[in-house]
Design a protein around this motif. Sequence first.
Motif, PDB file in Angstrom:
ATOM      1  N   ALA A 258       0.825  -1.205   0.000  1.00 18.54           N
ATOM      2  CA  ALA A 258       0.000   0.000   0.000  1.00 18.54           C
ATOM      3  C   ALA A 258       0.863   1.261   0.000  1.00 18.54           C
ATOM      4  CB  ALA A 258      -0.936   0.007   1.199  1.00 18.54           C
ATOM      5  N   TYR A 262       1.062   4.199  -2.855  1.00 20.43           N
ATOM      6  CA  TYR A 262       0.794   5.600  -2.549  1.00 20.43           C
ATOM      7  C   TYR A 262       1.956   6.480  -3.007  1.00 20.43           C
ATOM      8  CZ  TYR A 262      -0.306   9.870  -0.059  1.00 20.43           C
ATOM      9  OH  TYR A 262      -0.576  11.188   0.237  1.00 20.43           O
ATOM     10  N   GLU A 280      -5.863   1.024   1.680  1.00 21.44           N
ATOM     11  CA  GLU A 280      -5.001   2.192   1.514  1.00 21.44           C
ATOM     12  C   GLU A 280      -4.529   2.711   2.868  1.00 21.44           C
ATOM     13  OE1 GLU A 280      -6.114   5.266  -1.220  1.00 21.44           O
ATOM     14  OE2 GLU A 280      -7.382   3.900  -2.385  1.00 21.44           O
TER      15      GLU A 280
END
Length: 325
Positions: A258, A262, A280
Amino acid sequence: MTGPAQPPTWLAGYIPDLPTPFDEADRLDLAAFARLCERQIAAGVSAIVVGETTGEAATLTPAEHDCIVHAAVATARGRACVIAGAGSNSTSQAIELTRRAEAAGADAVRSVVPYYNKPMQAGIVAHFRAITEAATLPIILHDVPCRTLRELTDDTLARLARSKRFIGLRDATGDITRPMRLRSRLAPGFRLLSGDDATALAFIANGGDGAISTIFNVAPDLCQTIFSSCRQGRLQTARYLQSRLGPPTAALTRESPAALKYALSLLGFMSPGTRLPIVELDASAKAEVANAIVAIGDEDLACPSESWPGGDLRRGHFSDGDRLL
């Protein structure tokens, strides 16, 4: 498929473990995936890893996994080898994944020690030998006991490596002394690759051949410079640059993949979307990742030749509306 008959010519240096991009409808985003592949190939990698741990392989259907491998092969066009994830805790499933990767055009597979089942060492040997008897692709073994709860012991590795079908090891144990212990027990062509970004430089300095890396996705040029500096004996330079990678490595490792997704979304390469059970990042984790990327971006280390397509990180402005906290 480029036909990797000589592992020393390509299974070395930093090799990125690519994430799998998803769109807003949770479908494969093949356009973003092609951009990721192209970016790494442009950075001069000899190989890319697709459909593995960082690629959320556990959530991909067989058809999606095939699609990812096909897309990587089509994008690479022989400029880099494609290593497909093909591991499972079921021997029959690992065989099927290996056969499918071969049919999709992969150059090699990475196959992990069976997880959850906790097999004895004899079972691990039998598992990998069954794969070699059912398919013909070269195999890179993956030893990651923090996930599998079973290690690939030195004796077991040496036993497996007698077969030329096993061409390398991704060692995610963090044991930087392992190359020195193993080198005399392995054929010259067998490659030892770190699977732990935090200790990769020490692993390489102690005789390792490179690293299969997550951080390379974010800072390819910096990683290439670290490797070349180490190989040229400029260890002080390599150690300094490695220290600059410390904060982003820690931030990306803590919640992978995750955090990597990002980071790449901040750089404008893909959506940060993940598949359950991965979710997320929360706001504090996003801030940690963003600050770590800014820290290396301020010195033009992350993407010195790129235009930071996701926005102006140095001013804390991101294309998805996030702000540094």
